[in-house]
Every structure is written in C-alpha cells, then in structure tokens.
Design an enzyme around this catalytic site. Structure first.
Site, PDB file in Angstrom:
ATOM      1  N   CYS A  65      -6.440   0.133  -4.757  1.00 45.95           N
ATOM      2  CA  CYS A  65      -6.055   1.342  -4.035  1.00 45.95           C
ATOM      3  C   CYS A  65      -7.192   2.357  -4.169  1.00 45.95           C
ATOM      4  O   CYS A  65      -7.668   2.613  -5.276  1.00 45.95           O
ATOM      5  CB  CYS A  65      -4.765   1.898  -4.627  1.00 45.95           C
ATOM      6  N   CYS A  68      -5.937   5.501  -6.552  1.00 44.84           N
ATOM      7  CA  CYS A  68      -5.672   5.451  -7.997  1.00 44.84           C
ATOM      8  C   CYS A  68      -6.321   4.275  -8.718  1.00 44.84           C
ATOM      9  O   CYS A  68      -6.227   4.174  -9.934  1.00 44.84           O
ATOM     10  CB  CYS A  68      -4.169   5.436  -8.251  1.00 44.84           C
ATOM     11  N   CYS A 114       1.153   1.962  -2.118  1.00 44.65           N
ATOM     12  CA  CYS A 114       0.768   1.672  -3.492  1.00 44.65           C
ATOM     13  C   CYS A 114       1.928   2.109  -4.369  1.00 44.65           C
ATOM     14  O   CYS A 114       2.381   3.253  -4.290  1.00 44.65           O
ATOM     15  CB  CYS A 114      -0.511   2.428  -3.853  1.00 44.65           C
ATOM     16  N   CYS A 117       0.812   5.196  -6.865  1.00 36.36           N
ATOM     17  CA  CYS A 117       0.541   6.576  -6.435  1.00 36.36           C
ATOM     18  C   CYS A 117       1.154   6.931  -5.083  1.00 36.36           C
ATOM     19  O   CYS A 117       0.927   8.029  -4.579  1.00 36.36           O
ATOM     20  CB  CYS A 117      -0.960   6.845  -6.416  1.00 36.36           C
ATOM     21  N   CYS A 137      -0.862  -6.161   6.480  1.00 32.30           N
ATOM     22  CA  CYS A 137      -1.849  -5.594   7.394  1.00 32.30           C
ATOM     23  C   CYS A 137      -2.239  -4.215   6.844  1.00 32.30           C
ATOM     24  O   CYS A 137      -1.472  -3.255   6.952  1.00 32.30           O
ATOM     25  CB  CYS A 137      -1.231  -5.494   8.785  1.00 32.30           C
TER      26      CYS A 137
END
Length: 149
Positions: A65, A68, A114, A117, A137
C-alpha cells in the site's frame, strides 16, 4: 485461497481483523502523498486505464500500500487482464484487504481497501483466472513495488 463467496461474505458481514491499524488526518495524508495518490486512495478515485507501466511489468516482487506500506500482493499472483489496471488473483494474506459493497454508478461491485489504513485500492471481480476466479483490479498509484525476488 479466497474465493468469490469469501469476498461477498466479508463485504456483507465483517472484514478480517488486520494485524495493525494506521490512522491519520486528511492533512497528514495530503502531506505524504502526491495529489493523484491522495485522490485515488483517500477520496476513492480511479486513475485512467492504461496510465501506468505497472500493468505490463511482471518481474518477481511484492506490492505494498502506498499509504502505509502494508504488503498486499505478490507478483506471482499478477496477471494481464487487459483492463488497463494491474490485476492480481489473491492478496498476500487474507487479512490485508477489506471489502465493501459498492453500488455506485448503477453497478454492483466490491470495493477493496487496505485493511490497515483504509486506502481505496480498487475493486475485486469474479472473472479472474482459475483456481480462485478472482480479479483484484487495482489502481497502480495505490501500490508501490517494494521488493524483488
């Protein structure tokens, strides 16, 4: 291995428990992200299809991510979907992605976030390759390639 029924159950009931949570103010996120990253990850935007070279890169490695640093996907699960966004068949762990029903724009989809976060990543669909049948996707600007193998 997650299947479509698992994704729907998470989206409709409760998501897996993440290993940690990262919470920041909008101003903190703005100071750490580019305007496009902020728009996509914090405001649930979408980048233009085929706007990133990440779609056609298939080197070994891990994707995290961008907000984070949580590891989300392994390149071994990446495939060419032809959609214009990087696509994966499975997350690296079952608890790194959160799922939410998304009925915006007259469509029925499952949004992926995510789980650490709450960054918007993209959507997951039941039209991926075997054996999972899933297609995560993802917006390339929401991901960061962090390791090679």
């Amino acid at each position: 291995m997650l299947k479509w029924r698992d994704v729907l159950q998470f989206a409709r009931t409760s998501n897996p428990i993440p290993e940690r949570k990262v919470v920041k103010t909008p101003d903190e996120w703005r100071s750490e992200l580019t305007p496009e990253q902020y728009h996509v990850t914090r405001q649930h935007g979408t980048e233009r299809p085929f706007s990133s070279e990440m779609c056609s890169l298939f080197e070994p490695g891990l994707y995290a991510c961008v907000c984070c640093g949580t590891l989300l996907f392994d390149a071994s699960q990446k495939f060419e979907s032809g959609t214009g966004w990087p696509s994966f068949t499975q997350p690296i762990k079952d608890n790194v992605i959160a799922y939410h029903e998304d009925n915006s724009y007259g469509m029925q989809r499952v949004e992926t976030l995510c789980n650490t976060c709450d960054a918007h990543l993209g959507h997951v669909f039941p039209d991926g390759p075997a054996p999972s049948g899933l297609r995560y996707c993802m917006n390339a600007v929401a991901l960061e390639k962090v390791q090679g193998s």
